[in-house]
Design a protein around this motif. Structure first.
Motif, PDB file in Angstrom:
ATOM      1  N   GLY A  56      40.312  52.050  52.597  1.00  0.00           N
ATOM      2  CA  GLY A  56      39.137  51.705  53.385  1.00  0.00           C
ATOM      3  C   GLY A  56      37.852  51.750  52.581  1.00  0.00           C
ATOM      4  N   THR A  57      37.710  52.771  51.770  1.00  0.00           N
ATOM      5  CA  THR A  57      36.495  52.910  50.971  1.00  0.00           C
ATOM      6  C   THR A  57      36.403  51.797  49.931  1.00  0.00           C
ATOM      7  OG1 THR A  57      36.655  55.297  51.289  1.00  0.00           O
ATOM      8  CG2 THR A  57      35.113  54.527  49.620  1.00  0.00           C
ATOM      9  N   ALA A  58      37.524  51.453  49.330  1.00  0.00           N
ATOM     10  CA  ALA A  58      37.519  50.345  48.361  1.00  0.00           C
ATOM     11  C   ALA A  58      37.100  49.053  49.037  1.00  0.00           C
ATOM     12  CB  ALA A  58      38.888  50.194  47.718  1.00  0.00           C
ATOM     13  N   GLY A  59      37.552  48.853  50.252  1.00  0.00           N
ATOM     14  CA  GLY A  59      37.138  47.668  50.998  1.00  0.00           C
ATOM     15  C   GLY A  59      35.641  47.673  51.259  1.00  0.00           C
ATOM     16  N   THR A  60      35.116  48.826  51.610  1.00  0.00           N
ATOM     17  CA  THR A  60      33.688  48.960  51.875  1.00  0.00           C
ATOM     18  C   THR A  60      32.867  48.613  50.633  1.00  0.00           C
ATOM     19  OG1 THR A  60      34.071  50.660  53.543  1.00  0.00           O
ATOM     20  CG2 THR A  60      31.876  50.591  52.556  1.00  0.00           C
ATOM     21  N   TYR A  61      33.348  49.032  49.465  1.00  0.00           N
ATOM     22  CA  TYR A  61      32.610  48.786  48.225  1.00  0.00           C
ATOM     23  C   TYR A  61      32.963  47.457  47.557  1.00  0.00           C
ATOM     24  CZ  TYR A  61      30.638  53.431  48.431  1.00  0.00           C
ATOM     25  OH  TYR A  61      29.940  54.540  48.819  1.00  0.00           O
ATOM     26  N   GLY A  62      33.753  46.646  48.239  1.00  0.00           N
ATOM     27  CA  GLY A  62      34.057  45.324  47.707  1.00  0.00           C
ATOM     28  C   GLY A  62      34.979  45.339  46.508  1.00  0.00           C
ATOM     29  N   ILE A  63      36.016  46.181  46.575  1.00  0.00           N
ATOM     30  CA  ILE A  63      36.987  46.250  45.488  1.00  0.00           C
ATOM     31  C   ILE A  63      38.369  45.937  46.082  1.00  0.00           C
ATOM     32  CG2 ILE A  63      37.872  47.621  43.562  1.00  0.00           C
ATOM     33  CD1 ILE A  63      35.356  49.414  43.939  1.00  0.00           C
ATOM     34  N   PRO A  64      38.612  44.659  46.380  1.00  0.00           N
ATOM     35  CA  PRO A  64      39.835  44.292  47.105  1.00  0.00           C
ATOM     36  C   PRO A  64      41.129  44.581  46.361  1.00  0.00           C
ATOM     37  CG  PRO A  64      38.665  42.330  46.370  1.00  0.00           C
ATOM     38  CD  PRO A  64      37.771  43.505  46.090  1.00  0.00           C
ATOM     39  N   VAL A  65      41.105  44.660  45.042  1.00  0.00           N
ATOM     40  CA  VAL A  65      42.346  44.944  44.324  1.00  0.00           C
ATOM     41  C   VAL A  65      42.860  46.345  44.665  1.00  0.00           C
ATOM     42  CG1 VAL A  65      41.246  45.779  42.186  1.00  0.00           C
ATOM     43  CG2 VAL A  65      43.534  44.765  42.103  1.00  0.00           C
ATOM     44  N   SER A 103      45.561  52.909  38.703  1.00  0.00           N
ATOM     45  CA  SER A 103      44.875  53.282  37.457  1.00  0.00           C
ATOM     46  C   SER A 103      44.528  52.053  36.629  1.00  0.00           C
ATOM     47  CB  SER A 103      45.748  54.231  36.634  1.00  0.00           C
ATOM     48  OG  SER A 103      45.906  55.452  37.284  1.00  0.00           O
ATOM     49  N   LYS A 104      45.469  51.146  36.528  1.00  0.00           N
ATOM     50  CA  LYS A 104      45.230  49.909  35.781  1.00  0.00           C
ATOM     51  C   LYS A 104      44.102  49.114  36.427  1.00  0.00           C
ATOM     52  CE  LYS A 104      47.739  46.009  33.846  1.00  0.00           C
ATOM     53  NZ  LYS A 104      49.059  45.380  33.684  1.00  0.00           N
ATOM     54  N   ALA A 105      44.137  49.007  37.743  1.00  0.00           N
ATOM     55  CA  ALA A 105      43.081  48.287  38.464  1.00  0.00           C
ATOM     56  C   ALA A 105      41.729  48.957  38.251  1.00  0.00           C
ATOM     57  CB  ALA A 105      43.413  48.214  39.950  1.00  0.00           C
ATOM     58  N   THR A 106      41.710  50.276  38.280  1.00  0.00           N
ATOM     59  CA  THR A 106      40.467  51.017  38.080  1.00  0.00           C
ATOM     60  C   THR A 106      39.884  50.730  36.706  1.00  0.00           C
ATOM     61  OG1 THR A 106      41.139  52.763  39.610  1.00  0.00           O
ATOM     62  CG2 THR A 106      39.457  53.332  37.979  1.00  0.00           C
ATOM     63  N   ARG A 107      40.729  50.746  35.686  1.00  0.00           N
ATOM     64  CA  ARG A 107      40.243  50.440  34.331  1.00  0.00           C
ATOM     65  C   ARG A 107      39.687  49.020  34.256  1.00  0.00           C
ATOM     66  NH1 ARG A 107      44.959  53.175  33.249  1.00  0.00           N
ATOM     67  NH2 ARG A 107      46.096  51.275  32.731  1.00  0.00           N
ATOM     68  N   GLN A 108      40.376  48.095  34.893  1.00  0.00           N
ATOM     69  CA  GLN A 108      39.927  46.708  34.847  1.00  0.00           C
ATOM     70  C   GLN A 108      38.628  46.504  35.628  1.00  0.00           C
ATOM     71  OE1 GLN A 108      43.311  44.315  36.006  1.00  0.00           O
ATOM     72  NE2 GLN A 108      44.411  44.788  34.122  1.00  0.00           N
ATOM     73  N   VAL A 109      38.526  47.141  36.791  1.00  0.00           N
ATOM     74  CA  VAL A 109      37.286  47.047  37.576  1.00  0.00           C
ATOM     75  C   VAL A 109      36.139  47.672  36.791  1.00  0.00           C
ATOM     76  CG1 VAL A 109      36.120  47.926  39.650  1.00  0.00           C
ATOM     77  CG2 VAL A 109      38.391  46.899  39.842  1.00  0.00           C
ATOM     78  N   SER A 110      36.401  48.809  36.152  1.00  0.00           N
ATOM     79  CA  SER A 110      35.367  49.478  35.356  1.00  0.00           C
ATOM     80  C   SER A 110      34.893  48.597  34.213  1.00  0.00           C
ATOM     81  CB  SER A 110      35.897  50.804  34.795  1.00  0.00           C
ATOM     82  OG  SER A 110      36.153  51.712  35.821  1.00  0.00           O
ATOM     83  N   GLY A 112      34.635  45.455  34.398  1.00  0.00           N
ATOM     84  CA  GLY A 112      33.940  44.300  34.947  1.00  0.00           C
ATOM     85  C   GLY A 112      34.825  43.138  35.354  1.00  0.00           C
ATOM     86  N   ARG A 113      36.116  43.321  35.320  1.00  0.00           N
ATOM     87  CA  ARG A 113      37.003  42.225  35.717  1.00  0.00           C
ATOM     88  C   ARG A 113      36.930  42.012  37.213  1.00  0.00           C
ATOM     89  NH1 ARG A 113      42.715  42.129  33.011  1.00  0.00           N
ATOM     90  NH2 ARG A 113      42.802  40.289  34.315  1.00  0.00           N
ATOM     91  N   ASP A 114      37.153  40.782  37.613  1.00  0.00           N
ATOM     92  CA  ASP A 114      37.177  40.488  39.047  1.00  0.00           C
ATOM     93  C   ASP A 114      38.408  39.689  39.457  1.00  0.00           C
ATOM     94  OD1 ASP A 114      36.461  38.115  37.888  1.00  0.00           O
ATOM     95  OD2 ASP A 114      34.641  37.832  39.049  1.00  0.00           O
ATOM     96  N   THR A 115      39.318  39.445  38.515  1.00  0.00           N
ATOM     97  CA  THR A 115      40.619  38.855  38.834  1.00  0.00           C
ATOM     98  C   THR A 115      41.695  39.744  38.229  1.00  0.00           C
ATOM     99  OG1 THR A 115      40.603  37.438  36.871  1.00  0.00           O
ATOM    100  CG2 THR A 115      39.718  36.493  38.930  1.00  0.00           C
ATOM    101  N   PHE A 116      42.842  39.810  38.902  1.00  0.00           N
ATOM    102  CA  PHE A 116      43.866  40.781  38.533  1.00  0.00           C
ATOM    103  C   PHE A 116      45.267  40.173  38.645  1.00  0.00           C
ATOM    104  CE2 PHE A 116      40.150  42.611  40.473  1.00  0.00           C
ATOM    105  CZ  PHE A 116      39.737  43.517  39.523  1.00  0.00           C
ATOM    106  N   PRO A 117      45.548  39.108  37.894  1.00  0.00           N
ATOM    107  CA  PRO A 117      46.843  38.432  38.054  1.00  0.00           C
ATOM    108  C   PRO A 117      48.049  39.312  37.722  1.00  0.00           C
ATOM    109  CG  PRO A 117      45.635  37.561  36.166  1.00  0.00           C
ATOM    110  CD  PRO A 117      44.706  38.465  36.901  1.00  0.00           C
ATOM    111  N   GLU A 118      47.928  40.200  36.725  1.00  0.00           N
ATOM    112  CA  GLU A 118      49.057  41.056  36.361  1.00  0.00           C
ATOM    113  C   GLU A 118      49.378  42.027  37.493  1.00  0.00           C
ATOM    114  OE1 GLU A 118      46.001  41.765  34.599  1.00  0.00           O
ATOM    115  OE2 GLU A 118      46.206  40.056  33.300  1.00  0.00           O
TER     116      GLU A 118
END
Length: 126
Positions: A56-65, A103-110, A112-118
């Motif tokens: 829920g919090t990720a959704g609130t902050y706009g981090i859909p991955v 964890s992988k998503a967190t590193r990628q979001v950190s 600045g990535r905004d697509t996550f095909p893997e």
């Protein structure tokens, strides 16, 4: 929206992202504890609530991955671990796979990535 509000929201999002690794460490400890002790149901409920809150919090902050990973994680927990007395090694391994994706998503979001095909591919395979 004023620039000042936008700035505050961006700071809150950045703080949330910066705190994700600590939250994931806590989730990992909670998963590892599922195979131990007599208070399994309490541990399960605590983990489930933590995943739900993270989603829920990720959704609130706009981090859909993060939300996209937490949804299936919640479903897995409800389907396989809700009505048992303890988690098997296989179930703990499956939970850890979700945490590794987070964890992988967190590193990628950190970074600045905004697509996550893997990550999307890994989720589709679960």
């Amino acid at each position: 929206m004023t620039a000042q509000i936008q700035e505050v929201l961006q700071k809150m999002r950045a703080d949330y992202i910066a705190n994700l690794p600590r939250q994931l460490e806590s989730l990992e400890a909670q998963v590892m504890a599922l195979g131990k002790g007599d208070d399994y149901q309490d541990r399960y409920e605590e983990l489930y609530r933590a995943i739900h809150s993270l989603k829920g919090t990720a959704g609130t902050y706009g981090i859909p991955v993060i939300t996209a990973i937490c949804g299936p994680f919640e479903e897995y927990l409800a389907a396989t671990l809700k009505d048992v007395r303890g988690a098997s090694n296989e179930q703990i391994t499956a939970c850890m796979h979700f945490i590794e994706l987070l964890s992988k998503a967190t590193r990628q979001v950190s970074a600045g990535r905004d697509t996550f095909p893997e990550i999307e591919t890994s989720l589709a395979a679960i």
